[in-house]
Design an enzyme around this catalytic site. Structure first.
Site, PDB file in Angstrom:
ATOM      1  N   HIS A  75       1.820   3.516   2.899  1.00 48.29           N
ATOM      2  CA  HIS A  75       2.659   3.050   1.801  1.00 48.29           C
ATOM      3  C   HIS A  75       3.414   4.234   1.201  1.00 48.29           C
ATOM      4  CE1 HIS A  75       3.950   1.273  -1.999  1.00 48.29           C
ATOM      5  NE2 HIS A  75       3.527   2.379  -2.571  1.00 48.29           N
ATOM      6  N   ASN A 104       0.740  -1.430   9.073  1.00 39.51           N
ATOM      7  CA  ASN A 104       1.774  -0.391   9.205  1.00 39.51           C
ATOM      8  C   ASN A 104       1.384   0.960   8.601  1.00 39.51           C
ATOM      9  OD1 ASN A 104       2.136  -1.097   6.551  1.00 39.51           O
ATOM     10  ND2 ASN A 104       4.278  -1.701   6.749  1.00 39.51           N
ATOM     11  N   LYS A 107      -3.153   3.638   4.481  1.00 37.14           N
ATOM     12  CA  LYS A 107      -3.828   2.341   4.397  1.00 37.14           C
ATOM     13  C   LYS A 107      -5.082   2.344   5.278  1.00 37.14           C
ATOM     14  CE  LYS A 107       0.531  -0.124   3.381  1.00 37.14           C
ATOM     15  NZ  LYS A 107       1.555  -1.060   3.950  1.00 37.14           N
ATOM     16  N   TYR A 166       0.535  -4.554  -5.597  1.00 42.46           N
ATOM     17  CA  TYR A 166       1.494  -5.391  -4.869  1.00 42.46           C
ATOM     18  C   TYR A 166       1.943  -6.607  -5.690  1.00 42.46           C
ATOM     19  CZ  TYR A 166       1.065  -2.795  -0.465  1.00 42.46           C
ATOM     20  OH  TYR A 166       1.128  -1.828   0.525  1.00 42.46           O
ATOM     21  N   GLU A 211       3.259   3.413 -10.029  1.00 43.53           N
ATOM     22  CA  GLU A 211       2.165   3.483  -9.050  1.00 43.53           C
ATOM     23  C   GLU A 211       1.296   4.712  -9.287  1.00 43.53           C
ATOM     24  OE1 GLU A 211       4.185   3.112  -5.269  1.00 43.53           O
ATOM     25  OE2 GLU A 211       4.775   1.037  -5.710  1.00 43.53           O
ATOM     26  N   ARG A 249       5.656   5.278  10.813  1.00 43.33           N
ATOM     27  CA  ARG A 249       5.418   3.926  11.334  1.00 43.33           C
ATOM     28  C   ARG A 249       5.951   3.774  12.758  1.00 43.33           C
ATOM     29  NH1 ARG A 249       7.188   0.996   5.698  1.00 43.33           N
ATOM     30  NH2 ARG A 249       5.111   0.836   4.729  1.00 43.33           N
TER      31      ARG A 249
HETATM   32  P1  DAT Z   1       7.127  -1.301   2.222  1.00 45.49           P
HETATM   33  O1  DAT Z   1       5.652  -1.081   2.465  1.00 45.49           O
HETATM   34  O2  DAT Z   1       7.956  -0.768   3.350  1.00 45.49           O
HETATM   35  O3  DAT Z   1       7.587  -0.811   0.868  1.00 45.49           O
HETATM   36  P2  DAT Z   1       7.247  -3.998   1.101  1.00 45.49           P
HETATM   37  O4  DAT Z   1       7.044  -3.362  -0.222  1.00 45.49           O
HETATM   38  O5  DAT Z   1       8.399  -4.939   1.256  1.00 45.49           O
HETATM   39  O6  DAT Z   1       7.379  -2.894   2.258  1.00 45.49           O
HETATM   40  O7  DAT Z   1       5.937  -4.794   1.531  1.00 45.49           O
HETATM   41  C1  DAT Z   1       4.670  -4.212   1.297  1.00 45.49           C
HETATM   42  C2  DAT Z   1       3.810  -4.431   2.511  1.00 45.49           C
HETATM   43  O8  DAT Z   1       3.633  -5.838   2.736  1.00 45.49           O
HETATM   44  C3  DAT Z   1       4.412  -3.914   3.824  1.00 45.49           C
HETATM   45  O9  DAT Z   1       4.157  -2.542   4.025  1.00 45.49           O
HETATM   46  C4  DAT Z   1       3.734  -4.768   4.831  1.00 45.49           C
HETATM   47  C5  DAT Z   1       3.571  -6.094   4.123  1.00 45.49           C
HETATM   48  N1  DAT Z   1       4.668  -6.993   4.487  1.00 45.49           N
HETATM   49  C6  DAT Z   1       5.948  -6.925   4.066  1.00 45.49           C
HETATM   50  N2  DAT Z   1       6.687  -7.896   4.591  1.00 45.49           N
HETATM   51  C7  DAT Z   1       5.845  -8.624   5.378  1.00 45.49           C
HETATM   52  C8  DAT Z   1       5.984  -9.776   6.206  1.00 45.49           C
HETATM   53  N3  DAT Z   1       7.162 -10.395   6.356  1.00 45.49           N
HETATM   54  N4  DAT Z   1       4.885 -10.213   6.864  1.00 45.49           N
HETATM   55  C9  DAT Z   1       3.691  -9.597   6.730  1.00 45.49           C
HETATM   56  N5  DAT Z   1       3.484  -8.517   5.962  1.00 45.49           N
HETATM   57  C10 DAT Z   1       4.546  -8.042   5.303  1.00 45.49           C
HETATM   58 MG    MG Z   2       7.120  -1.490  -1.001  1.00 44.28          MG
END
Ligand code: DAT
Ligand code: MG
Length: 150
Positions: free
Chosen positions: A117, A114, A11, A51, A128, A104
Site C-alpha cells: 500500500h 498486490n 501487506k 480503507y 494514514e 507490483r
Molecule cells: P491502491 O492500493 O492502488 O491505492 P485503491 O485505494 O483503489 O488502490 O484500492 C485499495 C486496495 O483494494 C487495492 O490495493 C486492492 C483492492 N482493490 C482495489 N480495486 C479492487 C477491485 N476491483 N477488486 C478487488 N480488489 C480491489
Molecule cells: Mg489507495
C-alpha cells in the site's frame, strides 16, 4: 516539490512471501528517509478505518479480511515529493497493469494480493500516518539530512 511523508505498508502476502527486505531496499536505496517502521497484526477496526473510503465497494469485505490475515509492516518515509514518487515505484493498483520494474509489476499478479500500500495524496498520507503511527514518527538524523539535501 516539497518535503513530504507518506505511509507505506507491506501487506500480509508480501510479508509471507519474504518480500519485506527487497521492498524496503528499493525505498531506502532511492534515498527516502525512514521515519517509522513496525511489524504488527492489524485489528479489523483499524483495517476498516484505513480503507473506509472503499466501504461501499463489493470487494471491501475481502479486502479487510486480506489485510487482517497476517502481520503487516507499517512504514513512514520522508522525502521530496515522496507521496507521488512512492506511488510510481509501487505501480498500478492492478498488477496486470503495473509496469515491470515497479514493485507490483515485479512481485504480483492478482489485484487482491498486490503486496503493498502507498498513500495516494498528501492529505491521505497525513490521515494514514496519524492512524498507523499515532505514537508519532522517529526524528531520523536531521543533521545528516540537512547536509545531504541543503
Ligand atoms: P491502491 O492500493 O492502488 O491505492 P485503491 O485505494 O483503489 O488502490 O484500492 C485499495 C486496495 O483494494 C487495492 O490495493 C486492492 C483492492 N482493490 C482495489 N480495486 C479492487 C477491485 N476491483 N477488486 C478487488 N480488489 C480491489
Ligand atoms: Mg489507495
Amino acid at each position: 516539490a516539497t518535503m513530504e511523508t507518506t505511509y507505506i505498508m507491506i501487506k500480509p502476502d508480501g510479508v509471507q512471501r519474504n518480500l519485506v527486505a527487497p521492498i524496503l531496499e528499493r525505498f531506502l536505496a532511492k534515498g527516502y528517509i525512514l521515519r517509522g517502521l513496525k511489524f504488527m497484526n492489524v485489528s479489523k477496526s483499524l483495517a476498516e478505518t484505513h480503507y473506509s473510503d472503499l466501504s461501499a465497494k463489493p470487494f471491501f469485505g475481502a479486502l479487510v479480511d486480506y489485510i487482517i490475515s497476517g502481520p503487516v509492516v507499517a512504514i513512514a518515509l520522508e522525502g521530496k515529493d515522496v507521496v507521488a514518487q512512492a506511488r510510481k515505484l509501487i505501480g498500478a493498483t492492478n498488477p496486470l497493469a503495473s509496469a515491470p520494474g515497479t514493485i507490483r509489476g515485479d512481485y504480483s499478479i492478482e489485484i487482491g494480493r498486490n503486496v503493498i500500500h502507498g498513500s495516494d495524496s498528501v492529505e491521505n498520507a497525513t490521515k494514514e500516518l496519524a492512524l498507523w503511527f499515532s505514537e508519532g514518527l522517529v526524528d531520523n538524523n536531521p543533521v545528516l539530512r540537512s547536509q545531504t539535501f541543503a
